[in-house]
Design an enzyme around this catalytic site. Structure first.
Site, PDB file in Angstrom:
ATOM      1  N   ASP A  93      36.109  45.280  22.998  1.00  0.00           N
ATOM      2  CA  ASP A  93      36.041  43.937  22.990  1.00  0.00           C
ATOM      3  C   ASP A  93      34.957  43.489  22.076  1.00  0.00           C
ATOM      4  O   ASP A  93      33.788  44.197  22.092  1.00  0.00           O
ATOM      5  CB  ASP A  93      35.782  43.584  24.256  1.00  0.00           C
ATOM      6  CG  ASP A  93      35.667  41.911  24.748  1.00  0.00           C
ATOM      7  OD1 ASP A  93      35.787  41.245  23.834  1.00  0.00           O
ATOM      8  OD2 ASP A  93      35.629  41.583  25.819  1.00  0.00           O
ATOM      9  N   ASP A 268      43.555  44.798  30.555  1.00  0.00           N
ATOM     10  CA  ASP A 268      42.137  45.594  31.066  1.00  0.00           C
ATOM     11  C   ASP A 268      41.702  44.851  32.021  1.00  0.00           C
ATOM     12  O   ASP A 268      41.763  43.483  32.082  1.00  0.00           O
ATOM     13  CB  ASP A 268      41.196  45.627  29.848  1.00  0.00           C
ATOM     14  CG  ASP A 268      40.465  44.131  29.495  1.00  0.00           C
ATOM     15  OD1 ASP A 268      39.413  44.263  30.103  1.00  0.00           O
ATOM     16  OD2 ASP A 268      40.956  43.379  29.091  1.00  0.00           O
TER      17      ASP A 268
END
Length: 377
Positions: A93, A268
């Site tokens: 990320d 996620d």
């Protein structure tokens, strides 16, 4: 030489999809759930145990690894895969979500976001170019563009401003990613809050930029589930069918099943490991709160039919004892149990899609959760 990054569909059932992503570090079967390894570790778990749950890929975080131990140091030590002894794919990320949480410590302008470290107060600047560079140094198989994520509810002009900035940053990330090694990919992130027109505009602009995959960001940040699902309904048809679709930071098993039904491929969330550390197990019977006194004398395992050994070999009474005694083993076992459940959920979804029975599977998952201590949201 690494194989080129690719995605292909294996089966579909309505809008639900099963496929396969090829990366520099191996293949990912989709729908896929990525355990969160924010600081180069999935909390309370060994890398081998993460793999044994069935995970093909995990997530690391640019923001946290930038602060400690630093991307240049990780690169000098052989990259993130070598550093954490995980040799399957990794998605990183870009840090946009963490920056959102630092609203009292950061400043955003066209160039970059400037913020104070939550660790020691040191000043950092994170630009789109630096976000890509950090992820390159880490060796991520899938990198994410830097975006501005805002909490909902928010005013439309603020959502629009953040979405437009994220699009300009997406273009800069795309240019910075040029020349990446084979097998590595950069995903764009659709923003636009809970506004349908802004979501569609963001998705169309990103598709025109031709990313290798697309994420839907800025959801599960305060809005009801119905709003999140309606945004997926709006965005998914705009995204190209030959690219993976990733719903960021989501969520409960019910969220995942509903999103798969709408054509999402990747997920996620910290929920399975965070809940495990707080004494909650995820099973096909729903969530089981091991803190409850009624489990103290219960010799049954969490699920006697589970293929995952810890789920069927440790009694509820023992797990209750570990949780009440605040023993580390309790957090370890329940984190494993929960991640194994999430991976089994994904495997079941893939098999049901291939068989053309995903709606039946969707209904059965929801029905099973009615027996748990805590219903899905």
């Amino acid at each position: 030489m690494s194989n080129p990054f690719s995605f292909h569909l294996i089966a579909s059932d309505g809008t639900a999809r099963a496929g396969e992503i090829e990366t520099a570090h191996g293949r990912i079967a989709t729908p896929a759930f990525m355990p969160v390894g924010t600081q180069a570790t999935v909390k309370a778990m060994m890398p081998d145990d993460v793999a044994r749950t069935g995970a093909d890929i995990l997530l690391g975080n640019t923001y946290h690894l930038m602060l400690r131990p630093g991307p240049e140091r990780i690169a000098a030590l052989g990259g993130l895969h070598q550093f954490m002894n995980w040799h399957k794919p990794i998605l990183t990320d870009s840090g946009g979500f963490q920056v959102m949480s630092l609203s009292q410590l950061r400043k955003i302008d066209e160039k970059a976001v400037t913020f104070r470290s939550h660790l020691d107060g040191a000043m950092y600047e994170l630009s789109p170019e630096r976000a890509v560079e950090i992820q390159r140094l880490l060796g991520a198989d899938i990198s994410m563009q830097l975006d501005e994520c805002i909490r909902l509810p928010a005013k439309r002009d603020e959502i629009d401003r953040a979405m437009q900035l994220s699009l300009r940053w997406a273009e800069r990330c795309k240019r910075a990613f040029e020349g990446a090694k084979p097998g590595h990919a950069l995903f764009g992130i659709v923003q636009g809050g809970d506004d349908p027109a802004l979501r569609i505009a963001s998705a169309k602009a990103l598709v025109d930029m031709d990313f290798q995959g697309y994420a839907i960001g800025g959801l599960a940040v305060g809005e009801p589930q119905a709003v999140m699902l309606s945004m997926i309904d709006i965005v998914a048809p705009v995204l190209p069918a030959d690219r993976p679709r990733y719903l960021m930071g989501v969520g409960t098993p019910d969220d995942l099943i509903e999103a798969i039904w709408r054509g999402i491929d990747m997920f996620d969330c910290v929920m399975p490991t965070r809940n495990g550390r707080h004494g909650v197990a995820f099973t096909r019977y729903g969530q089981i709160n091991l803190k409850n006194a009624r489990h103290a004398d219960d010799p049954r395992p969490l699920d006697e039919r589970s293929p995952y050994a810890p789920t069927r070999t440790y009694s509820r009474a023992y797990l209750h004892h570990l949780v009440k005694a605040n023993e580390t083993l309790g957090a370890m076992l329940l984190s494993q149990v929960n991640l194994a459940y999430y991976q089994a959920l994904m495997l079941g979804a893939r098999e049901a899609i291939a068989a053309g029975t995903f709606n039946d599977y969707r209904v059965s998952v929801k029905a099973g959760w009615e027996e748990g201590d805590i219903p899905p949201r």
